[in-house]
Motif scaffolding. Structure first.
Motif, PDB file in Angstrom:
ATOM      1  N   TYR A  43       0.862  -1.177   0.000  1.00 17.72           N
ATOM      2  CA  TYR A  43       0.000   0.000   0.000  1.00 17.72           C
ATOM      3  C   TYR A  43       0.903   1.233   0.000  1.00 17.72           C
ATOM      4  N   LEU A  44       0.725   2.101  -0.990  1.00 18.62           N
ATOM      5  CA  LEU A  44       1.447   3.361  -1.043  1.00 18.62           C
ATOM      6  C   LEU A  44       0.590   4.409  -0.342  1.00 18.62           C
ATOM      7  N   ILE A  45       1.163   5.098   0.635  1.00 13.44           N
ATOM      8  CA  ILE A  45       0.463   6.179   1.330  1.00 13.44           C
ATOM      9  C   ILE A  45       1.152   7.480   0.910  1.00 13.44           C
ATOM     10  N   HIS A  46       0.371   8.416   0.372  1.00 11.71           N
ATOM     11  CA  HIS A  46       0.940   9.701  -0.017  1.00 11.71           C
ATOM     12  C   HIS A  46       0.013  10.818   0.430  1.00 11.71           C
ATOM     13  N   ALA A  47       0.622  11.972   0.660  1.00 13.28           N
ATOM     14  CA  ALA A  47      -0.111  13.109   1.219  1.00 13.28           C
ATOM     15  C   ALA A  47      -0.558  14.061   0.125  1.00 13.28           C
ATOM     16  N   GLY A  48      -1.702  14.690   0.373  1.00 15.15           N
ATOM     17  CA  GLY A  48      -2.149  15.821  -0.427  1.00 15.15           C
ATOM     18  C   GLY A  48      -1.901  17.069   0.398  1.00 15.15           C
ATOM     19  N   PRO A  57       5.016  10.524  -8.538  1.00 15.77           N
ATOM     20  CA  PRO A  57       3.641  10.087  -8.823  1.00 15.77           C
ATOM     21  C   PRO A  57       3.480   8.625  -8.392  1.00 15.77           C
ATOM     22  N   PRO A  58       2.277   8.218  -7.984  1.00 13.39           N
ATOM     23  CA  PRO A  58       2.082   6.870  -7.433  1.00 13.39           C
ATOM     24  C   PRO A  58       2.669   5.737  -8.278  1.00 13.39           C
ATOM     25  N   GLU A  59       2.462   5.750  -9.588  1.00 17.69           N
ATOM     26  CA  GLU A  59       2.949   4.653 -10.423  1.00 17.69           C
ATOM     27  C   GLU A  59       4.478   4.571 -10.381  1.00 17.69           C
ATOM     28  N   ASP A  60       5.149   5.722 -10.413  1.00 14.32           N
ATOM     29  CA  ASP A  60       6.611   5.744 -10.372  1.00 14.32           C
ATOM     30  C   ASP A  60       7.128   5.304  -9.003  1.00 14.32           C
ATOM     31  N   ALA A  61       6.470   5.745  -7.932  1.00 14.67           N
ATOM     32  CA  ALA A  61       6.893   5.356  -6.580  1.00 14.67           C
ATOM     33  C   ALA A  61       6.726   3.855  -6.378  1.00 14.67           C
ATOM     34  N   VAL A  62       5.629   3.291  -6.882  1.00 15.09           N
ATOM     35  CA  VAL A  62       5.402   1.841  -6.766  1.00 15.09           C
ATOM     36  C   VAL A  62       6.467   1.076  -7.545  1.00 15.09           C
ATOM     37  N   GLU A  63       6.794   1.540  -8.749  1.00 15.74           N
ATOM     38  CA  GLU A  63       7.820   0.863  -9.550  1.00 15.74           C
ATOM     39  C   GLU A  63       9.179   0.907  -8.852  1.00 15.74           C
ATOM     40  N   LEU A  64       9.512   2.043  -8.272  1.00 15.81           N
ATOM     41  CA  LEU A  64      10.769   2.163  -7.531  1.00 15.81           C
ATOM     42  C   LEU A  64      10.781   1.210  -6.334  1.00 15.81           C
ATOM     43  N   TYR A  65       9.649   1.104  -5.633  1.00 18.03           N
ATOM     44  CA  TYR A  65       9.556   0.171  -4.498  1.00 18.03           C
ATOM     45  C   TYR A  65       9.748  -1.264  -4.969  1.00 18.03           C
ATOM     46  N   ARG A  66       9.105  -1.630  -6.081  1.00 12.42           N
ATOM     47  CA  ARG A  66       9.248  -2.996  -6.608  1.00 12.42           C
ATOM     48  C   ARG A  66      10.711  -3.295  -6.929  1.00 12.42           C
ATOM     49  N   GLU A  67      11.395  -2.346  -7.568  1.00 19.31           N
ATOM     50  CA  GLU A  67      12.809  -2.543  -7.904  1.00 19.31           C
ATOM     51  C   GLU A  67      13.644  -2.710  -6.636  1.00 19.31           C
ATOM     52  N   SER A  68      13.396  -1.886  -5.648  1.00 19.79           N
ATOM     53  CA  SER A  68      14.139  -1.963  -4.388  1.00 19.79           C
ATOM     54  C   SER A  68      13.846  -3.267  -3.668  1.00 19.79           C
ATOM     55  N   ILE A 116       3.418  -8.270   2.484  1.00 19.26           N
ATOM     56  CA  ILE A 116       4.090  -9.533   2.761  1.00 19.26           C
ATOM     57  C   ILE A 116       4.547  -9.621   4.207  1.00 19.26           C
ATOM     58  N   ASP A 117       5.201  -8.557   4.695  1.00 16.21           N
ATOM     59  CA  ASP A 117       5.737  -8.612   6.055  1.00 16.21           C
ATOM     60  C   ASP A 117       5.372  -7.412   6.925  1.00 16.21           C
ATOM     61  N   GLY A 118       4.620  -6.452   6.393  1.00 16.99           N
ATOM     62  CA  GLY A 118       4.182  -5.300   7.174  1.00 16.99           C
ATOM     63  C   GLY A 118       5.231  -4.222   7.354  1.00 16.99           C
ATOM     64  N   LYS A 119       6.414  -4.394   6.780  1.00 14.60           N
ATOM     65  CA  LYS A 119       7.466  -3.396   6.944  1.00 14.60           C
ATOM     66  C   LYS A 119       7.100  -2.119   6.203  1.00 14.60           C
ATOM     67  N   VAL A 120       7.518  -1.002   6.775  1.00 14.24           N
ATOM     68  CA  VAL A 120       7.251   0.312   6.205  1.00 14.24           C
ATOM     69  C   VAL A 120       8.539   0.816   5.567  1.00 14.24           C
ATOM     70  N   ALA A 121       8.431   1.270   4.322  1.00  9.12           N
ATOM     71  CA  ALA A 121       9.589   1.794   3.589  1.00  9.12           C
ATOM     72  C   ALA A 121       9.265   3.187   3.063  1.00  9.12           C
ATOM     73  N   ASP A 122      10.283   4.036   3.042  1.00  4.81           N
ATOM     74  CA  ASP A 122      10.144   5.367   2.450  1.00  4.81           C
ATOM     75  C   ASP A 122      10.446   5.282   0.961  1.00  4.81           C
ATOM     76  N   VAL A 123       9.676   5.992   0.165  1.00  5.87           N
ATOM     77  CA  VAL A 123       9.952   6.144  -1.258  1.00  5.87           C
ATOM     78  C   VAL A 123       9.826   7.625  -1.586  1.00  5.87           C
ATOM     79  N   PRO A 124      10.525   8.089  -2.640  1.00  7.56           N
ATOM     80  CA  PRO A 124      10.439   9.514  -2.974  1.00  7.56           C
ATOM     81  C   PRO A 124       9.019   9.948  -3.305  1.00  7.56           C
ATOM     82  N   ASN A 125       8.798  11.228  -3.208  1.00  5.51           N
ATOM     83  CA  ASN A 125       7.494  11.822  -3.484  1.00  5.51           C
ATOM     84  C   ASN A 125       7.302  11.918  -4.994  1.00  5.51           C
TER      85      ASN A 125
END
Length: 122
Positions: A65-70, A105-116, A94-103
């Motif tokens: 789940y990506l959480i982002h602020a307005g 757009p959602p699709e780009d942040a999700v792709e970066l998370y998947r790569e990481s 999968i494990d409930g861990k929280v990770a930071d990703v850059p601010n």
């Protein structure tokens, strides 16, 4: 050690605290967007607070789940941002861990998370 086995402490000082018990098992796993939002709120300033976000959004994807602020619109849209940058968070399904990703757009942040996530070998 039960309460009766633990020393009562020293007179005049606070009672002896219970023994430390580390958390066992994974971080809490959110089961839906509402639970992810509850976890996500802990990582952002209070919604509506001065300088805080106007809303928090949840973007569910296959492994998290990506959480982002307005943020409120600036008074002068032509001015440079007072605080550029920022981060979003991802909560793993999968494990409930929280990770930071850059601010991003959602699709780009999700792709970066998947790569990481793939690079970490999980």
């Amino acid at each position: 050690m039960t309460d009766s086995d633990r020393p009562a402490g020293t007179p005049g000082l606070p009672p002896t605290p219970p023994p430390y018990r580390p958390q066992l098992g994974p971080d809490p796993l959110p089961t839906d967007e509402a639970e992810a939002l509850v976890i996500g709120r802990q990582h952002f300033p209070e919604v509506g607070s001065p300088g805080g976000p106007s809303e928090l959004y949840v973007h569910e994807f296959d492994i998290g789940y990506l959480i982002h602020a307005g943020w409120p619109a600036p008074e002068d849209p032509t001015a440079r941002p007072a605080d550029p940058g920022g981060t979003n968070i991802v909560i793993s399904k999968i494990d409930g861990k929280v990770a930071d990703v850059p601010n991003f757009p959602p699709e780009d942040a999700v792709e970066l998370y998947r790569e990481s996530y793939a690079r970490d070998g999980v």
